[in-house]
Enzyme design. Structure first.
Site, mmCIF file in Angstrom:
data_model
loop_
_atom_site.group_PDB
_atom_site.id
_atom_site.type_symbol
_atom_site.label_atom_id
_atom_site.label_comp_id
_atom_site.label_asym_id
_atom_site.label_seq_id
_atom_site.Cartn_x
_atom_site.Cartn_y
_atom_site.Cartn_z
ATOM 1 N N SER A 127 0.835 -1.129 -0.051
ATOM 2 C CA SER A 127 -0.129 -0.051 0.016
ATOM 3 C C SER A 127 0.926 1.203 -0.027
ATOM 4 C CB SER A 127 -0.767 -0.147 1.287
ATOM 5 O OG SER A 127 -1.210 1.244 1.655
ATOM 6 N N TYR A 152 -2.229 -0.662 10.025
ATOM 7 C CA TYR A 152 -2.476 -1.016 8.819
ATOM 8 C C TYR A 152 -1.057 -0.845 7.887
ATOM 9 C CZ TYR A 152 -3.933 -1.027 4.099
ATOM 10 O OH TYR A 152 -4.078 -1.315 2.499
HETATM 11 N N1 LIG Z 1 -8.602 -0.141 -2.486
HETATM 12 C C1 LIG Z 1 -7.578 0.500 -2.344
HETATM 13 O O1 LIG Z 1 -7.611 1.801 -2.516
HETATM 14 C C2 LIG Z 1 -6.343 -0.276 -1.755
HETATM 15 C C3 LIG Z 1 -4.835 0.862 -1.666
HETATM 16 C C4 LIG Z 1 -3.849 0.180 -1.168
HETATM 17 C C5 LIG Z 1 -3.675 -1.309 -0.614
HETATM 18 N N2 LIG Z 1 -4.875 -1.891 -0.931
HETATM 19 C C6 LIG Z 1 -4.842 -3.577 -0.521
HETATM 20 O O2 LIG Z 1 -5.158 -4.130 -1.813
HETATM 21 C C7 LIG Z 1 -5.947 -5.219 -1.185
HETATM 22 C C8 LIG Z 1 -7.344 -5.409 -1.742
HETATM 23 O O3 LIG Z 1 -8.055 -4.483 -1.309
HETATM 24 P P1 LIG Z 1 -9.517 -4.051 -1.560
HETATM 25 O O4 LIG Z 1 -9.770 -2.558 -1.744
HETATM 26 O O5 LIG Z 1 -10.087 -4.991 -2.817
HETATM 27 O O6 LIG Z 1 -10.059 -4.482 -0.096
HETATM 28 P P2 LIG Z 1 -11.593 -5.396 0.100
HETATM 29 O O7 LIG Z 1 -11.917 -5.280 1.647
HETATM 30 O O8 LIG Z 1 -12.607 -5.099 -0.797
HETATM 31 O O9 LIG Z 1 -10.957 -6.667 -0.239
HETATM 32 C C9 LIG Z 1 -10.194 -7.650 0.598
HETATM 33 C C10 LIG Z 1 -10.999 -8.814 0.672
HETATM 34 O O10 LIG Z 1 -10.276 -9.940 1.673
HETATM 35 C C11 LIG Z 1 -11.232 -10.658 2.479
HETATM 36 N N3 LIG Z 1 -10.468 -11.138 3.451
HETATM 37 C C12 LIG Z 1 -10.063 -10.208 4.792
HETATM 38 N N4 LIG Z 1 -9.294 -11.160 5.710
HETATM 39 C C13 LIG Z 1 -9.414 -12.450 4.978
HETATM 40 C C14 LIG Z 1 -8.935 -13.568 5.390
HETATM 41 N N5 LIG Z 1 -8.337 -13.735 6.803
HETATM 42 N N6 LIG Z 1 -9.327 -14.826 4.825
HETATM 43 C C15 LIG Z 1 -10.011 -14.583 3.605
HETATM 44 N N7 LIG Z 1 -10.421 -13.399 3.159
HETATM 45 C C16 LIG Z 1 -10.177 -12.377 3.772
HETATM 46 C C17 LIG Z 1 -12.311 -9.827 2.582
HETATM 47 O O11 LIG Z 1 -13.640 -10.500 2.971
HETATM 48 C C18 LIG Z 1 -12.464 -8.868 1.493
HETATM 49 O O12 LIG Z 1 -13.551 -9.567 0.407
HETATM 50 C C19 LIG Z 1 -5.808 -5.103 0.324
HETATM 51 O O13 LIG Z 1 -4.817 -6.011 0.753
HETATM 52 C C20 LIG Z 1 -5.707 -3.697 0.554
HETATM 53 O O14 LIG Z 1 -4.936 -3.690 1.829
HETATM 54 C C21 LIG Z 1 -5.995 -1.557 -1.431
#
Ligand SMILES: NC(=O)c1ccc[n+]([C@@H]2O[C@H](COP(=O)([O-])OP(=O)(O)OC[C@H]3O[C@@H](n4cnc5c(N)ncnc54)[C@H](O)[C@@H]3O)[C@@H](O)[C@H]2O)c1
Length: 339
Positions: A127, A152
């Protein structure tokens, strides 16, 4: 080639899996469908993916070692795209345990699976938040990232360090992607652009932190997915020029790499809100709030490294991307545009 996508019911997971399926790849997707935000949205994303025959959904927790062993034992998984995590900066202040469980214990389990089953490539979500207290703009992978300002961010930085140890010890090629504020259709209801859209449409006030004096490098989901897709077969190599006396932070003597994946065009929050207002045709009621703990004032991705590797060039402007998001929002929630 079978690919495991973790967090497949999530925003980025769903779009990534869809791209792979559209390119005739076999996808196994795991998610525990937790209730951090609307579970029905997650289930609907899975329904979208189940339209493809080569998709298999597995409901479970990535931190459950036996469950994960079972998945790898029965399927020949060559690439892991690890997107499951407890996301969100602000929530990490009130619910730290969720981050320890999914982002640290869960990540360790993913690494162990990659080691045991000799996976060809692990791509995982880091991130922009790892840049923490840095104020040198744009954020470069040449910069140090030792000052996270939220748990985080600290878990994401830890993931990069853990990945390096496994790349070094077991030769597993690992690619970490520092995503910058991702937005688009099927997005996350906890993120600002989603809440802004919802509240402006409903005539409710929107909370704007730091008096709106913030900039974000908003990155459209299709650009993120393109980046991930083109890196699939770009396994990082050992960098023979890596100098242990002057250690470059984002590559190594091990097959390890970290990239920024962002738009490279930061936008002022106020301009972002104005764009949403114009697209919806309604003014926002703005509730100015102080800076939130754990937040940063500006994010801006230096993407030179990714451009050099896969010729990455983000294509979608804020205006185009927000229009696509708002169109999706209205259609998904059945909102009559005329009303
Ligand atoms: N969306 C953003 O702007 C952004 C920015 C930087 C980093 N990220 C990273 O990208 C990745 C995806 O983000 P996103 O926006 O799609 O988030 P999101 O919350 O929509 O997706 C994450 C998914 O992981 C699942 N999950 C969480 N813990 C779990 C576990 N222990 N076992 C199985 N499933 C689990 C959740 O149910 C969720 O559906 C994450 O790692 C997030 O930290 C996202």
């Amino acid at each position: 080639m079978a690919i495991l996508v973790t967090g497949v019911a999530g925003f980025i997971g769903m779009h990534t899996a869809k791209k792979l399926l559209q390119n005739n790849l076999e996808v196994f997707g795991i998610d525990n469908i937790n209730d951090y935000y609307d579970v029905n949205l997650k289930k609907d994303r899975i329904k979208e993916l189940q339209k493809y025959q080569s998709f298999t959904f597995l409901e479970g927790d990535i931190a459950d070692r036996n469950y994960m062993m079972n998945i790898f034992q029965h399927n020949s998984i060559q690439i892991v795209i690890h997107l499951a995590a407890q996301a969100g900066v602000r929530y990490s202040i009130t619910k730290p345990d969720a981050y320890i469980h999914s982002n640290l214990v869960g990540f360790a389990t993913i690494l162990e699976m990659c080691r045991y089953w000799k996976v060809n490539h692990l791509i995982y979500a880091s991130s922009s938040s790892v840049y923490g207290a840095n104020t040198k703009i744009p954020f470069s992978t040449n910069d140090g990232t030792n000052h996270p300002v939220s748990l985080y961010a600290a878990t994401k930085k830890s993931n990069e360090l853990m990945a390096h140890a496994y790349s070094h010890l077991y030769g597993i090629p690992t690619t970490g992607l520092r995503f910058f504020t991702v937005y688009g259709p099927w997005g996350r209801p906890d993120m600002a652009y989603f809440m802004f859209t919802k509240n402006i449409m409903e005539g409710k006030a929107i909370s704007v932190f730091n008096k709106g004096l913030m900039k974000r490098d908003f990155t459209y989901i299709d650009d993120i997915v393109e980046g991930i897709y083109h890196l699939l077969n770009h396994m990082p190599q050992k960098n023979e020029d890596w100098d242990s006396l002057m250690p470059h932070p984002s590559s190594s003597h091990a097959p390890y790499k970290v990239y920024n994946l962002g738009n490279n065009k930061p936008v002022e929050l106020i301009r972002f809100i104005e764009t949403i207002e114009q697209l919806i045709g309604k003014k926002a009621v703005i509730d100015l709030q102080p800076m939130q703990a754990g937040d940063v004032v500006e994010t801006y991705a230096d993407i030179d490294d990714l451009q050099a590797t896969i010729d990455f060039q983000p294509k979608v402007t804020i205006e185009q991307g927000l229009k696509t998001f708002i169109d999706w929002y209205q259609s998904y929630y059945g909102i009559n545009v005329q009303s």
